[in-house]
Write a protein that holds these residues in place. Sequence first.
Motif, PDB file in Angstrom:
ATOM      1  N   MET A   1     -23.087  -9.903  12.302  1.00 30.72           N
ATOM      2  CA  MET A   1     -24.513  -9.828  11.997  1.00 30.72           C
ATOM      3  C   MET A   1     -24.746  -9.037  10.704  1.00 30.72           C
ATOM      4  SD  MET A   1     -27.600 -10.623  12.481  1.00 30.72           S
ATOM      5  CE  MET A   1     -27.330 -11.554  13.949  1.00 30.72           C
ATOM      6  N   ILE A   2     -24.026  -7.949  10.520  1.00 29.51           N
ATOM      7  CA  ILE A   2     -24.176  -7.158   9.298  1.00 29.51           C
ATOM      8  C   ILE A   2     -23.810  -7.995   8.082  1.00 29.51           C
ATOM      9  CG2 ILE A   2     -23.199  -5.215   8.012  1.00 29.51           C
ATOM     10  CD1 ILE A   2     -23.000  -3.838  10.834  1.00 29.51           C
ATOM     11  N   LEU A   3     -22.725  -8.730   8.170  1.00 33.98           N
ATOM     12  CA  LEU A   3     -22.315  -9.582   7.047  1.00 33.98           C
ATOM     13  C   LEU A   3     -23.364 -10.658   6.762  1.00 33.98           C
ATOM     14  CD1 LEU A   3     -18.531  -9.843   7.936  1.00 33.98           C
ATOM     15  CD2 LEU A   3     -19.580  -8.482   6.091  1.00 33.98           C
ATOM     16  N   ARG A   4     -23.977 -11.212   7.802  1.00 33.68           N
ATOM     17  CA  ARG A   4     -25.060 -12.193   7.602  1.00 33.68           C
ATOM     18  C   ARG A   4     -26.269 -11.549   6.941  1.00 33.68           C
ATOM     19  NH1 ARG A   4     -25.261 -15.133  13.419  1.00 33.68           N
ATOM     20  NH2 ARG A   4     -23.153 -15.948  13.380  1.00 33.68           N
ATOM     21  N   ILE A   5     -26.624 -10.364   7.392  1.00 26.67           N
ATOM     22  CA  ILE A   5     -27.771  -9.663   6.812  1.00 26.67           C
ATOM     23  C   ILE A   5     -27.538  -9.406   5.328  1.00 26.67           C
ATOM     24  CG2 ILE A   5     -29.024  -7.460   6.780  1.00 26.67           C
ATOM     25  CD1 ILE A   5     -28.638  -7.417   9.877  1.00 26.67           C
ATOM     26  N   LEU A   6     -26.348  -8.963   4.974  1.00 26.11           N
ATOM     27  CA  LEU A   6     -26.031  -8.726   3.559  1.00 26.11           C
ATOM     28  C   LEU A   6     -26.157 -10.020   2.760  1.00 26.11           C
ATOM     29  CD1 LEU A   6     -22.962  -6.339   3.933  1.00 26.11           C
ATOM     30  CD2 LEU A   6     -25.273  -5.737   3.185  1.00 26.11           C
ATOM     31  N   GLU A   7     -25.657 -11.105   3.331  1.00 22.29           N
ATOM     32  CA  GLU A   7     -25.752 -12.403   2.657  1.00 22.29           C
ATOM     33  C   GLU A   7     -27.214 -12.813   2.472  1.00 22.29           C
ATOM     34  OE1 GLU A   7     -24.877 -16.881   4.028  1.00 22.29           O
ATOM     35  OE2 GLU A   7     -23.145 -15.544   4.138  1.00 22.29           O
ATOM     36  N   TRP A   8     -28.021 -12.662   3.528  1.00 21.35           N
ATOM     37  CA  TRP A   8     -29.438 -13.011   3.451  1.00 21.35           C
ATOM     38  C   TRP A   8     -30.161 -12.177   2.404  1.00 21.35           C
ATOM     39  CZ3 TRP A   8     -29.957 -12.676   9.421  1.00 21.35           C
ATOM     40  CH2 TRP A   8     -29.514 -13.868   9.993  1.00 21.35           C
ATOM     41  N   ARG A   9     -29.715 -10.947   2.233  1.00 27.00           N
ATOM     42  CA  ARG A   9     -30.334 -10.058   1.242  1.00 27.00           C
ATOM     43  C   ARG A   9     -29.855 -10.364  -0.176  1.00 27.00           C
ATOM     44  NH1 ARG A   9     -29.845  -4.174   4.279  1.00 27.00           N
ATOM     45  NH2 ARG A   9     -31.307  -4.651   5.947  1.00 27.00           N
ATOM     46  N   GLY A  10     -28.908 -11.272  -0.295  1.00 26.03           N
ATOM     47  CA  GLY A  10     -28.398 -11.632  -1.612  1.00 26.03           C
ATOM     48  C   GLY A  10     -27.356 -10.665  -2.128  1.00 26.03           C
ATOM     49  N   ILE A  11     -26.748  -9.911  -1.223  1.00 26.31           N
ATOM     50  CA  ILE A  11     -25.735  -8.926  -1.601  1.00 26.31           C
ATOM     51  C   ILE A  11     -24.364  -9.578  -1.481  1.00 26.31           C
ATOM     52  CG2 ILE A  11     -24.692  -6.706  -1.001  1.00 26.31           C
ATOM     53  CD1 ILE A  11     -27.507  -5.923   0.096  1.00 26.31           C
ATOM     54  N   ARG A  12     -23.630  -9.537  -2.555  1.00 26.23           N
ATOM     55  CA  ARG A  12     -22.293 -10.140  -2.582  1.00 26.23           C
ATOM     56  C   ARG A  12     -21.350  -9.289  -1.737  1.00 26.23           C
ATOM     57  NH1 ARG A  12     -17.891  -9.402  -6.169  1.00 26.23           N
ATOM     58  NH2 ARG A  12     -16.477 -11.168  -6.045  1.00 26.23           N
TER      59      ARG A  12
END
Length: 66
Positions: free
Chosen positions: A32-43
Amino acid sequence: MTAIQYFWRHPLIARMREGVWEQGRPEARAEMILRILEWRGIRVTGTVRQRVEACTDSGQLEVWAL
């Protein structure tokens, strides 16, 4: 004036995060954390991915999810 509803604070995202936390599985929390980072546009680099996936500290995972 209307308050800005940031994506990661959107009620749907909040419910999703809470659902993962209720499951109590660190692997699900890390995903979930990795998805959240992706959704935020964080590489997410390989190093970051490994660090998140290896973390078993629920408190740290929760901090990262916010």
